[in-house]
Design a protein around this motif. Structure first.
Motif, mmCIF file in Angstrom:
data_model
loop_
_atom_site.group_PDB
_atom_site.id
_atom_site.type_symbol
_atom_site.label_atom_id
_atom_site.label_comp_id
_atom_site.label_asym_id
_atom_site.label_seq_id
_atom_site.Cartn_x
_atom_site.Cartn_y
_atom_site.Cartn_z
ATOM 1 N N PRO A 38 0.705 -1.602 0.064
ATOM 2 C CA PRO A 38 0.048 -0.120 -0.214
ATOM 3 C C PRO A 38 0.924 1.134 -0.338
ATOM 4 O O PRO A 38 1.857 0.981 0.709
ATOM 5 N N ARG A 39 0.256 2.069 -1.021
ATOM 6 C CA ARG A 39 1.456 3.379 -0.765
ATOM 7 C C ARG A 39 0.423 5.149 -0.360
ATOM 8 O O ARG A 39 -0.663 5.199 -0.808
ATOM 9 N N ARG A 40 1.116 5.356 0.645
ATOM 10 C CA ARG A 40 0.046 6.920 0.829
ATOM 11 C C ARG A 40 0.400 7.104 0.212
ATOM 12 O O ARG A 40 1.432 8.128 -0.490
ATOM 13 N N LEU A 41 -0.679 8.237 -0.085
ATOM 14 C CA LEU A 41 -0.594 9.337 -1.487
ATOM 15 C C LEU A 41 -0.604 10.934 -0.030
ATOM 16 O O LEU A 41 -0.812 10.889 0.851
ATOM 17 N N GLU A 42 -0.221 11.719 -1.529
ATOM 18 C CA GLU A 42 -0.392 12.678 -0.457
ATOM 19 C C GLU A 42 -1.756 13.733 -0.288
ATOM 20 O O GLU A 42 -2.171 13.315 -1.136
ATOM 21 N N VAL A 43 -1.816 14.331 0.796
ATOM 22 C CA VAL A 43 -2.457 15.458 0.815
ATOM 23 C C VAL A 43 -2.384 16.442 0.560
ATOM 24 O O VAL A 43 -1.834 17.272 1.439
ATOM 25 N N GLY A 44 -2.796 17.233 0.101
ATOM 26 C CA GLY A 44 -3.218 18.592 0.248
ATOM 27 C C GLY A 44 -3.635 18.958 1.220
ATOM 28 O O GLY A 44 -3.820 19.077 1.669
ATOM 29 N N LEU A 45 -2.656 20.308 1.573
ATOM 30 C CA LEU A 45 -3.254 21.075 2.784
ATOM 31 C C LEU A 45 -2.750 22.533 2.492
ATOM 32 O O LEU A 45 -1.714 23.173 2.213
ATOM 33 N N ARG A 46 -4.075 23.832 2.416
ATOM 34 C CA ARG A 46 -4.114 24.876 2.534
ATOM 35 C C ARG A 46 -3.888 26.235 3.643
ATOM 36 O O ARG A 46 -4.738 25.356 4.400
ATOM 37 N N ARG A 47 -3.482 27.472 3.171
ATOM 38 C CA ARG A 47 -3.361 27.444 4.070
ATOM 39 C C ARG A 47 -4.997 28.824 4.014
ATOM 40 O O ARG A 47 -5.067 28.773 5.576
ATOM 41 N N LYS A 48 -5.714 28.852 3.445
ATOM 42 C CA LYS A 48 -6.543 29.133 3.654
ATOM 43 C C LYS A 48 -7.688 28.654 4.627
ATOM 44 O O LYS A 48 -8.759 28.722 4.589
#
Length: 429
Positions: A38-48
């Motif tokens: 299993p590969r962990r996917l990147e999770v986007g995190l926005r300042r706003k």
């Protein structure tokens, strides 16, 4: 299971073995198939998004340091960061999960409390729309109590009441007898009534306001309904009258009181018709301006016996919006001139309903007819088999002048002509 902790686990187990039992451990051999890990996917995190969910901003350095301290890989992005959770953090899959971790580590007490601000828009409420509190109050004043039942019901019970009717099936029901969505409010009320009866309630009046559900094949829609069940004695126990079980016409009278709230009681009608779950000959479709809006009738004798009812319950169900939409109030002047009454005994076939008589008399008398009163129905000597005599009291009135006898006689003649031509009516003197 975390796929990256097996090597660490076996090294720790080996360490404990050598400490306790001695010996020398060999090198760890790892066999893996990287293509299937299993590969962990990147999770986007926005300042706003951080400031929007938490109500405050967190410095970029604090965001990066906090997430890295939790074992995450953090890469800067134009709007914020791309975060890769460690292999053992299965609970982190969306942006909100990362923001929750920031709030937990930074500390909820460090987040300033700020009142939320949002625009409010009043929803229009047309005067024709039914007001729920008024409708429920009318039923309550007539002895009904409101019930709230499950929207999912026993498929076996629903199949008996509405054979062939399909509704959505629950994929994970809380019980096997609550496995499908209801096609009517009646199943819940029918199950609630015996429970009250077993608790020595001799006079049961229940109603419910809720939705029924259609199958996905039929569109998967919902219909807002108001329904009720009545059984037991017609009136509370008293010395003045003998106990009598409630019947079709008692519940019809309750519905008429509900429909009177619309300001247009003449728009409603009852047409004899059959439903599989209702008693043949003791059930009717309810219409408004010719459109079917519900049903009323006595429960089928087989179901009465099966559910062990002491008395046969009377059921009703109508579409809430269509049945209770109010007629716009309009000022009408009260006539200053006297009324004129003429009685008319009409002989018609048994299949002719009072509704048909009412419609034809209203049409023939035009705007001068103020009221129709049925004061006698006779079958027997002097009346042909298959026919009946209905005695009508016709009230005429004009707002501009006093009606003369000639005016009333002319209206009566027009009514006679119309009834003879349309309903094959005869007349008794």
């Amino acid at each position: 299971m975390d796929p990256d902790h097996q090597e660490r686990a076996i090294e720790r187990a080996t360490q404990l073995l050598t400490q306790i039992a001695g010996g020398v451990a060999g090198a760890t051999q790892v066999a893996q198939d990287p293509a299937h890990l299993p590969r962990r996917l990147e999770v986007g995190l926005r300042r706003k998004r951080i400031s929007r969910l938490l109500g405050c901003a967190i410095a970029d350095n604090d965001v990066k340091d906090t997430l890295e301290s939790l074992g995450m890989r953090v890469l800067a992005d134009s709007d914020g960061w791309l975060v890769t959770p460690p292999s053992h953090r299965f609970d982190i899959s969306i942006e909100a999960d990362l923001i929750e971790e920031l709030a937990r580590v930074v500390g909820f007490e460090a987040i300033t409390e700020v009142d939320a601000v949002g625009r409010q828009k009043a929803r229009p409420l047309p005067e024709e729309s039914p007001v729920e509190s008024q409708a429920l109050e009318i039923l309550a004043t007539r002895g009904y109590q409101e019930a709230i039942t499950y929207a999912f019901v026993d498929p076996a019970l629903q199949g008996k009441l509405f054979p062939g009717v399909l509704t959505p099936v629950l994929s994970n029901p809380i019980a096997s007898d609550l496995a499908v969505m209801r096609a009517s409010l009646w199943p819940g009320l029918i199950m609630a009534a015996p429970e009250n009866q077993r608790r020595q309630q001799e006079r049961i009046r229940l109603f419910e306001h809720g939705a029924r559900f259609e199958s996905l094949a039929a569109g998967g829609g919902e219909t807002d309904l108001i329904a009720g069940i009545a059984l037991g004695n017609r009136s509370p126990e008293q010395w003045g009258t003998q106990a009598q079980p409630v019947d079709f016409f008692d519940v019809k009278q309750d519905l008429d009181a509900l429909f009177a709230r619309t300001g247009a009681p003449d728009e409603f009608g009852y047409i004899a018709d059959a439903q599989p779950c209702l008693h043949p000959g003791r059930s009717a479709r309810i219409t408004r301006r010719g459109k079917t809006i519900g049903w009323i009738g006595e429960l089928h004798p087989q179901l009465v016996q099966e559910f062990d009812f002491t008395y046969a319950p009377i059921l009703f169900e109508v579409e809430y919006g269509a049945a209770l939409a109010a007629k716009m109030p309009r000022f009408e002047e009260i006539s200053r001139f006297p009324r004129v009454r003429r009685d008319l005994a009409v002989v018609v076939d048994e299949k002719v309903s009072l509704r048909q008589l009412h419609e034809r008399v209203t049409f023939a008398a035009s705007s001068l007819l103020r009221d129709i009163r049925v004061f006698d129905v006779f079958r027997g000597a002097g009346i042909e088999t298959g026919r009946k005599s209905v005695a009508l009291g016709l009230i005429f009135q004009d707002n501009s002048r006093t009606l003369a006898d000639e005016d009333a006689d002319r209206l009566l003649a027009a009514i006679r002509t119309d009834l003879s031509a349309t309903l094959g009516a005869g007349f008794r003197e």
